[in-house]
Write a protein that holds these residues in place. Structure first.
Motif, PDB file in Angstrom:
ATOM      1  N   HIS A   8      57.210  52.973  58.265  1.00 30.23           N
ATOM      2  CA  HIS A   8      57.989  52.326  57.307  1.00 30.23           C
ATOM      3  C   HIS A   8      57.033  51.203  56.916  1.00 30.23           C
ATOM      4  CE1 HIS A   8      58.996  49.599  60.677  1.00 30.23           C
ATOM      5  NE2 HIS A   8      59.025  48.756  59.771  1.00 30.23           N
ATOM      6  N   MET A   9      55.917  50.752  57.774  1.00 31.67           N
ATOM      7  CA  MET A   9      54.837  49.650  57.326  1.00 31.67           C
ATOM      8  C   MET A   9      53.908  50.227  56.047  1.00 31.67           C
ATOM      9  SD  MET A   9      54.048  47.315  60.668  1.00 31.67           S
ATOM     10  CE  MET A   9      55.594  46.390  61.562  1.00 31.67           C
ATOM     11  N   ALA A  10      53.698  51.426  56.681  1.00 32.39           N
ATOM     12  CA  ALA A  10      52.693  52.241  55.599  1.00 32.39           C
ATOM     13  C   ALA A  10      53.366  52.173  54.134  1.00 32.39           C
ATOM     14  CB  ALA A  10      52.475  53.649  56.005  1.00 32.39           C
ATOM     15  N   LYS A  11      54.646  52.520  54.051  1.00 28.78           N
ATOM     16  CA  LYS A  11      55.479  52.795  52.939  1.00 28.78           C
ATOM     17  C   LYS A  11      55.447  51.064  52.201  1.00 28.78           C
ATOM     18  CE  LYS A  11      59.859  53.750  50.926  1.00 28.78           C
ATOM     19  NZ  LYS A  11      61.166  54.028  51.311  1.00 28.78           N
ATOM     20  N   ALA A  12      55.635  50.134  53.160  1.00 27.02           N
ATOM     21  CA  ALA A  12      55.785  48.749  52.519  1.00 27.02           C
ATOM     22  C   ALA A  12      54.384  48.486  51.910  1.00 27.02           C
ATOM     23  CB  ALA A  12      56.215  47.852  53.793  1.00 27.02           C
ATOM     24  N   ARG A  13      53.227  48.799  52.572  1.00 31.98           N
ATOM     25  CA  ARG A  13      51.904  48.487  52.087  1.00 31.98           C
ATOM     26  C   ARG A  13      51.872  48.998  50.761  1.00 31.98           C
ATOM     27  NH1 ARG A  13      46.593  49.532  51.800  1.00 31.98           N
ATOM     28  NH2 ARG A  13      45.130  48.190  52.691  1.00 31.98           N
ATOM     29  N   ARG A  14      52.275  50.221  50.304  1.00 39.99           N
ATOM     30  CA  ARG A  14      52.152  51.030  49.301  1.00 39.99           C
ATOM     31  C   ARG A  14      53.028  49.895  48.202  1.00 39.99           C
ATOM     32  NH1 ARG A  14      52.616  55.598  52.149  1.00 39.99           N
ATOM     33  NH2 ARG A  14      54.910  55.867  51.813  1.00 39.99           N
ATOM     34  N   ILE A  15      54.390  49.686  48.686  1.00 43.10           N
ATOM     35  CA  ILE A  15      55.180  48.787  47.636  1.00 43.10           C
ATOM     36  C   ILE A  15      54.540  47.540  47.088  1.00 43.10           C
ATOM     37  CG2 ILE A  15      57.373  47.654  47.606  1.00 43.10           C
ATOM     38  CD1 ILE A  15      58.638  49.760  49.554  1.00 43.10           C
ATOM     39  N   LEU A  16      53.976  46.871  48.078  1.00 43.02           N
ATOM     40  CA  LEU A  16      53.389  45.641  48.085  1.00 43.02           C
ATOM     41  C   LEU A  16      52.211  46.072  46.939  1.00 43.02           C
ATOM     42  CD1 LEU A  16      52.068  42.915  50.170  1.00 43.02           C
ATOM     43  CD2 LEU A  16      50.238  43.939  48.679  1.00 43.02           C
ATOM     44  N   GLN A  17      51.338  47.083  47.133  1.00 45.02           N
ATOM     45  CA  GLN A  17      50.066  47.392  46.173  1.00 45.02           C
ATOM     46  C   GLN A  17      50.860  47.398  44.653  1.00 45.02           C
ATOM     47  OE1 GLN A  17      47.656  50.291  47.686  1.00 45.02           O
ATOM     48  NE2 GLN A  17      45.927  49.497  46.407  1.00 45.02           N
ATOM     49  N   GLU A  18      51.895  48.280  44.779  1.00 47.16           N
ATOM     50  CA  GLU A  18      52.528  48.502  43.452  1.00 47.16           C
ATOM     51  C   GLU A  18      53.249  47.286  42.448  1.00 47.16           C
ATOM     52  OE1 GLU A  18      55.535  51.192  44.462  1.00 47.16           O
ATOM     53  OE2 GLU A  18      54.024  52.940  44.977  1.00 47.16           O
ATOM     54  N   ASN A  19      53.429  46.268  43.395  1.00 49.64           N
ATOM     55  CA  ASN A  19      54.367  45.127  42.766  1.00 49.64           C
ATOM     56  C   ASN A  19      53.340  44.022  42.829  1.00 49.64           C
ATOM     57  OD1 ASN A  19      57.428  45.391  42.755  1.00 49.64           O
ATOM     58  ND2 ASN A  19      56.956  46.728  44.595  1.00 49.64           N
ATOM     59  N   ALA A  20      52.155  43.997  43.145  1.00 48.11           N
ATOM     60  CA  ALA A  20      51.020  42.796  43.075  1.00 48.11           C
ATOM     61  C   ALA A  20      50.907  42.416  41.523  1.00 48.11           C
ATOM     62  CB  ALA A  20      49.887  43.077  43.842  1.00 48.11           C
ATOM     63  N   PRO A  21      50.925  43.363  40.823  1.00 46.30           N
ATOM     64  CA  PRO A  21      50.654  43.003  39.468  1.00 46.30           C
ATOM     65  C   PRO A  21      51.852  42.413  38.696  1.00 46.30           C
ATOM     66  CG  PRO A  21      49.842  45.353  39.886  1.00 46.30           C
ATOM     67  CD  PRO A  21      50.727  44.973  41.163  1.00 46.30           C
ATOM     68  N   LEU A  22      53.078  42.281  39.357  1.00 44.09           N
ATOM     69  CA  LEU A  22      53.981  41.752  38.764  1.00 44.09           C
ATOM     70  C   LEU A  22      54.297  40.317  38.906  1.00 44.09           C
ATOM     71  CD1 LEU A  22      56.888  44.333  39.430  1.00 44.09           C
ATOM     72  CD2 LEU A  22      55.393  44.118  37.587  1.00 44.09           C
ATOM     73  N   VAL A  23      53.484  39.751  40.149  1.00 37.64           N
ATOM     74  CA  VAL A  23      53.514  38.236  40.494  1.00 37.64           C
ATOM     75  C   VAL A  23      52.501  37.394  40.379  1.00 37.64           C
ATOM     76  CG1 VAL A  23      54.969  39.239  42.340  1.00 37.64           C
ATOM     77  CG2 VAL A  23      52.527  38.664  42.883  1.00 37.64           C
ATOM     78  N   ASP A  24      52.698  36.109  40.085  1.00 36.30           N
ATOM     79  CA  ASP A  24      51.879  35.102  39.894  1.00 36.30           C
ATOM     80  C   ASP A  24      51.219  34.539  40.920  1.00 36.30           C
ATOM     81  OD1 ASP A  24      52.607  35.257  36.800  1.00 36.30           O
ATOM     82  OD2 ASP A  24      54.361  34.465  37.622  1.00 36.30           O
ATOM     83  N   VAL A  25      51.790  34.225  41.813  1.00 33.11           N
ATOM     84  CA  VAL A  25      51.606  33.598  43.083  1.00 33.11           C
ATOM     85  C   VAL A  25      52.120  34.322  44.261  1.00 33.11           C
ATOM     86  CG1 VAL A  25      51.799  31.223  44.514  1.00 33.11           C
ATOM     87  CG2 VAL A  25      51.850  31.411  41.869  1.00 33.11           C
ATOM     88  N   VAL A  26      51.193  34.330  45.470  1.00 32.39           N
ATOM     89  CA  VAL A  26      51.374  34.974  46.682  1.00 32.39           C
ATOM     90  C   VAL A  26      51.536  33.938  47.743  1.00 32.39           C
ATOM     91  CG1 VAL A  26      50.487  36.708  48.552  1.00 32.39           C
ATOM     92  CG2 VAL A  26      50.148  36.918  46.280  1.00 32.39           C
ATOM     93  N   LEU A  27      52.511  33.950  48.612  1.00 31.27           N
ATOM     94  CA  LEU A  27      53.047  33.283  49.630  1.00 31.27           C
ATOM     95  C   LEU A  27      52.630  34.021  50.938  1.00 31.27           C
ATOM     96  CD1 LEU A  27      56.428  31.592  49.053  1.00 31.27           C
ATOM     97  CD2 LEU A  27      54.262  30.309  48.835  1.00 31.27           C
ATOM     98  N   GLU A  28      51.534  33.504  51.800  1.00 33.98           N
ATOM     99  CA  GLU A  28      51.309  34.392  52.764  1.00 33.98           C
ATOM    100  C   GLU A  28      51.748  33.452  53.988  1.00 33.98           C
ATOM    101  OE1 GLU A  28      47.480  35.681  55.516  1.00 33.98           O
ATOM    102  OE2 GLU A  28      47.130  34.306  54.109  1.00 33.98           O
ATOM    103  N   ILE A  29      52.561  34.098  54.762  1.00 39.38           N
ATOM    104  CA  ILE A  29      53.293  33.309  56.010  1.00 39.38           C
ATOM    105  C   ILE A  29      52.730  33.541  57.151  1.00 39.38           C
ATOM    106  CG2 ILE A  29      55.591  32.733  56.861  1.00 39.38           C
ATOM    107  CD1 ILE A  29      56.690  33.459  54.075  1.00 39.38           C
ATOM    108  N   VAL A  30      52.370  32.789  57.944  1.00 36.19           N
ATOM    109  CA  VAL A  30      51.880  33.051  59.310  1.00 36.19           C
ATOM    110  C   VAL A  30      52.596  32.280  60.442  1.00 36.19           C
ATOM    111  CG1 VAL A  30      49.355  33.670  58.296  1.00 36.19           C
ATOM    112  CG2 VAL A  30      49.947  31.241  59.153  1.00 36.19           C
TER     113      VAL A  30
END
Length: 286
Positions: A8-30
């Motif tokens: 499911h993480m490999a799938k989530a990575r693909r989802i992120l890559q597909e949706n990155a063009p839709l967003v303006d700002v990225v919150l990286e949470i550590v």
């Protein structure tokens, strides 16, 4: 060796890559207790061209002085770093302010073309169990994102409205496919970013005891009856299990239960506030 990268993480990575063009700002949470180990450079490379805000979450569990230093070290032009205590809400206003500042140039360019103002579109990313959903709920001011104490709670994407001017896309947690440094794997196992079933809990619990002994030795001694740490890992868990009554038939200590106890109580903050990955001293010892 600790590795955990389910399908499911490999799938989530693909989802992120597909949706990155839709967003303006990225919150990286550590995780503020191990800010470097809990980052995913591969993940952030996919959104490197986007304005970013770095959130050091779980600041309530980390050493406050170390967190202040980490915020200073990790703060960069175009990517501010903010400490967040999602339990009490400390830092939430600062996070939202940082989002709005990061979005301001995008909004100006948008309206300069004669378009109506719109909310900032923000994507929240991070590895599993860094408190991403708790952080989002704190920013929203209500329980909207699913929250759990196990990695992998958020499996699909969902948009969440924050006030009138921010729309946030919550993404599933994604680990790196392979740890280049196994010490990072041990830290993430200790903090709960990796499922307990896929690593040796005795090894991780003993490693954790040695990491926190200098800072929390008094609390550990009181809670587990230890006066010192034995070089032999089994001896520490044996002593803890006997002190806390974790016994099987025949008065044998349940070493697995002892290891699970140490990990659980550390993750719950019962041993005290500690940073597992302390920042380097400032140059020149300032």
């Amino acid at each position: 060796m600790i590795q955990w990268f389910p399908g499911h993480m490999a799938k989530a990575r693909r989802i992120l890559q597909e949706n990155a063009p839709l967003v303006d700002v990225v919150l990286e949470i550590v995780d503020a207790r191990c800010p470097l180990a809990s980052r995913n450079p591969d993940l952030m490379a996919l959104v490197a061209h986007k304005p970013q805000v770095l959130i050091l979450n779980k600041a309530d569990l980390a050493d406050p002085a170390a967190t202040r230093l980490w915020v200073e070290r990790l703060n960069e032009p175009g990517r501010p770093a903010v400490a967040l205590d999602a339990v009490r809400g400390t830092g939430a206003r600062e996070v939202l302010a940082a989002i709005r500042r990061a979005f301001a140039p995008v909004l100006r360019a948008w309206t300069a073309k004669g378009r109506k103002p719109r909310p900032a579109r923000v994507m929240a990313v991070g590895i599993p169990n860094v408190g991403k959903s708790s952080a989002i709920n704190r920013l929203v001011g209500a329980r909207r994102a699913p929250v759990g104490d196990k990695p992998g709670v958020t499996r699909g994407k969902q948009w969440i409205r924050i006030g009138k001017d921010v729309e946030l896309l919550d993404m599933p947690g994604i680990l790196v496919p392979k740890f280049e440094d196994q010490r990072d794997g041990l830290l993430l196992a200790a903090t709960g970013a990796i499922k307990d079933e896929v690593f040796d809990q005795r090894e991780v619990a003993n490693h954790l005891l040695h990491l926190i002994w200098e800072s929390l030795g008094a609390a550990v001694a009181e809670r587990y009856g230890l006066t010192r740490l034995d070089p032999e890992p089994v001896a520490n868990l044996e002593a803890i299990g006997r002190f806390r009554g974790l016994l099987r038939a025949g008065e044998q200590v349940d070493l697995d239960a002892a290891a699970q106890l140490v990990l659980r109580e550390f993750r719950e903050g019962r041993l005290g506030r500690v940073t597992l990955q302390p920042p380097d001293p400032p140059p020149g010892g300032e």
